[in-house]
Scaffold this active site. Sequence first.
Site, PDB file in Angstrom:
ATOM      1  N   ASP A  24       0.823  -1.231   0.000  1.00 49.44           N
ATOM      2  CA  ASP A  24       0.000   0.000   0.000  1.00 49.44           C
ATOM      3  C   ASP A  24       0.848   1.269   0.000  1.00 49.44           C
ATOM      4  O   ASP A  24       0.548   2.219  -0.715  1.00 49.44           O
ATOM      5  CB  ASP A  24      -1.072  -0.003   1.117  1.00 49.44           C
ATOM      6  CG  ASP A  24      -0.558  -0.074   2.535  1.00 49.44           C
ATOM      7  OD1 ASP A  24       0.666  -0.309   2.733  1.00 49.44           O
ATOM      8  OD2 ASP A  24      -1.372   0.114   3.469  1.00 49.44           O
ATOM      9  N   GLY A 112      -2.354  -7.529  14.168  1.00 46.77           N
ATOM     10  CA  GLY A 112      -2.296  -7.443  12.712  1.00 46.77           C
ATOM     11  C   GLY A 112      -3.673  -7.365  12.080  1.00 46.77           C
ATOM     12  O   GLY A 112      -3.832  -7.534  10.874  1.00 46.77           O
ATOM     13  N   LEU A 113      -4.703  -7.132  12.907  1.00 47.74           N
ATOM     14  CA  LEU A 113      -6.076  -7.026  12.384  1.00 47.74           C
ATOM     15  C   LEU A 113      -6.556  -5.583  12.452  1.00 47.74           C
ATOM     16  O   LEU A 113      -7.748  -5.314  12.438  1.00 47.74           O
ATOM     17  CB  LEU A 113      -7.024  -7.950  13.167  1.00 47.74           C
ATOM     18  CG  LEU A 113      -6.658  -9.431  13.142  1.00 47.74           C
ATOM     19  CD1 LEU A 113      -7.652 -10.252  13.972  1.00 47.74           C
ATOM     20  CD2 LEU A 113      -6.608  -9.967  11.719  1.00 47.74           C
ATOM     21  N   SER A 114      -5.595  -4.681  12.585  1.00 44.12           N
ATOM     22  CA  SER A 114      -5.908  -3.273  12.429  1.00 44.12           C
ATOM     23  C   SER A 114      -6.722  -2.672  13.569  1.00 44.12           C
ATOM     24  O   SER A 114      -7.680  -1.940  13.354  1.00 44.12           O
ATOM     25  CB  SER A 114      -6.683  -3.147  11.126  1.00 44.12           C
ATOM     26  OG  SER A 114      -6.368  -2.006  10.498  1.00 44.12           O
ATOM     27  N   SER A 115      -6.279  -2.991  14.782  1.00 44.51           N
ATOM     28  CA  SER A 115      -6.943  -2.394  15.939  1.00 44.51           C
ATOM     29  C   SER A 115      -6.748  -0.877  15.935  1.00 44.51           C
ATOM     30  O   SER A 115      -7.646  -0.133  16.345  1.00 44.51           O
ATOM     31  CB  SER A 115      -6.403  -3.000  17.231  1.00 44.51           C
ATOM     32  OG  SER A 115      -4.993  -2.936  17.254  1.00 44.51           O
ATOM     33  N   ASP A 158      -5.546   0.078   5.964  1.00 41.65           N
ATOM     34  CA  ASP A 158      -6.329  -0.278   7.154  1.00 41.65           C
ATOM     35  C   ASP A 158      -7.486   0.696   7.374  1.00 41.65           C
ATOM     36  O   ASP A 158      -8.623   0.294   7.622  1.00 41.65           O
ATOM     37  CB  ASP A 158      -5.430  -0.282   8.392  1.00 41.65           C
ATOM     38  CG  ASP A 158      -4.264  -1.249   8.242  1.00 41.65           C
ATOM     39  OD1 ASP A 158      -4.267  -2.036   7.280  1.00 41.65           O
ATOM     40  OD2 ASP A 158      -3.356  -1.205   9.085  1.00 41.65           O
TER      41      ASP A 158
HETATM   42  C1  GLA Z   1       0.115  -2.281   8.485  1.00 40.16           C
HETATM   43  C2  GLA Z   1      -0.069  -0.892   7.879  1.00 40.16           C
HETATM   44  C3  GLA Z   1      -0.710  -0.977   6.504  1.00 40.16           C
HETATM   45  C4  GLA Z   1       0.042  -1.971   5.607  1.00 40.16           C
HETATM   46  C5  GLA Z   1       0.271  -3.298   6.327  1.00 40.16           C
HETATM   47  C6  GLA Z   1       1.145  -4.244   5.537  1.00 40.16           C
HETATM   48  O1  GLA Z   1      -1.130  -2.866   8.732  1.00 40.16           O
HETATM   49  O2  GLA Z   1      -0.877  -0.093   8.708  1.00 40.16           O
HETATM   50  O3  GLA Z   1      -0.761   0.300   5.922  1.00 40.16           O
HETATM   51  O4  GLA Z   1       1.248  -1.412   5.159  1.00 40.16           O
HETATM   52  O5  GLA Z   1       0.860  -3.118   7.603  1.00 40.16           O
HETATM   53  O6  GLA Z   1       0.525  -4.633   4.364  1.00 40.16           O
END
Ligand code: GLA
Length: 367
Positions: A24, A112-115, A158
């Site tokens: 990204d 890694g689930l974007s908390s 995310d």
């Molecule tokens: C984290 C970052 C994202 C992306 C991922 C890896 O989640 O916040 O922007 O770069 O790592 O794909």
Amino acid sequence: MAGAARVKHYHAPGRVNLIGEHTDYNGGFVMPIAIGLGCDVRRSAIRKKELRLVSAQFPGELAYPLAAIPSMEKTGTWADYVLGVAREILALGMEIKPAKLAVDATVPTGSGLSSSAALEVSSALALLDGRELPKVELARLCQRAERDFVGLPCGIMDQYAAVHGEAHRAIMLDCRSVTHQLVPIPEGAEVVVVNTMVKHELGSSAYRQRVAECQEALSHFPGKAALRDVTLAELERAAAKMAETPLARARHNILENLRVEGFHRAAVDGDLAAMGKLMVESHRSLQHDYEVSCAELDFLVDTALTLDGVHGARMTGGGFGGCTVNLAEPGSVDAFEREIKARYQARWGLNPAVYRCTPSAGAGRVE
Ligand code: GLA
């Protein structure tokens, strides 16, 4: 109702990325789904001119005078995600009214689930309190909060997924144009996430380092705006002049973008075997070329691939711990869950959480 403080409830989902990792911030392609786990913020108006924050996950009540927010230093606590968002809203010339935000997250921190994005987006909605921004601007505002205040040079994936999630659909996001197409998940596939329950310390420093290594790789291609624009043939021609590390990082990016496009086609064709194969290739590339995996993630992927009914598996998110994402036949998921838990526990002495994820709607007010 006179006297009773009116509580407004906002929710933003976490996400699991199906494919397209660390692309990204290089203008490439990603394909996340928003998930059922997320972050809830309940907002109530207060009299004193401050922003008051409480969390179900962290102790204490934090209070910041509204007037102090624009010039604040970061605090090193979870509040930074909210304060960063508040600063960005103020920077747009919009007012923030005195409020208490009560935060409760179901998406596990650091998994890694974007908390972080779920917290940013749900807080942004609570602070905006009904004032609408275009969705993409909301995602960008939250990304700026994370980059410029929290200090992680993240991409847009995310926050974009938290805002644009759709039930039953994955989001094929072009991080250059910041526009997306919705992708159906074929029948016969369930998205199952397995949590290593570890988060290795080097996570955020290694993330910064990867961003820098990609910039270094890009410097070999004058006239190209991002690694997204470099073809495999161009990389091969430049390879002799490049150091090994930037070469490997660029190779991952170029091939990963091709894999996302292939995965998209396979999803439209309902070709689960092809989707699974691309996920595994993505993992191997993250493991060897991008070097963001770890022993626990590799163990979960390798183990998943020995189990019945698994189409594919890979690490998801930034790496160095966190979760794997698996594509499995619905009828096999119970056995998969039992087996993967037992084997991980036997090897690492930890009980991995397993989440069955259905693509969910993006952030909004909960009535
Ligand atoms: C984290 C970052 C994202 C992306 C991922 C890896 O989640 O916040 O922007 O770069 O790592 O794909």
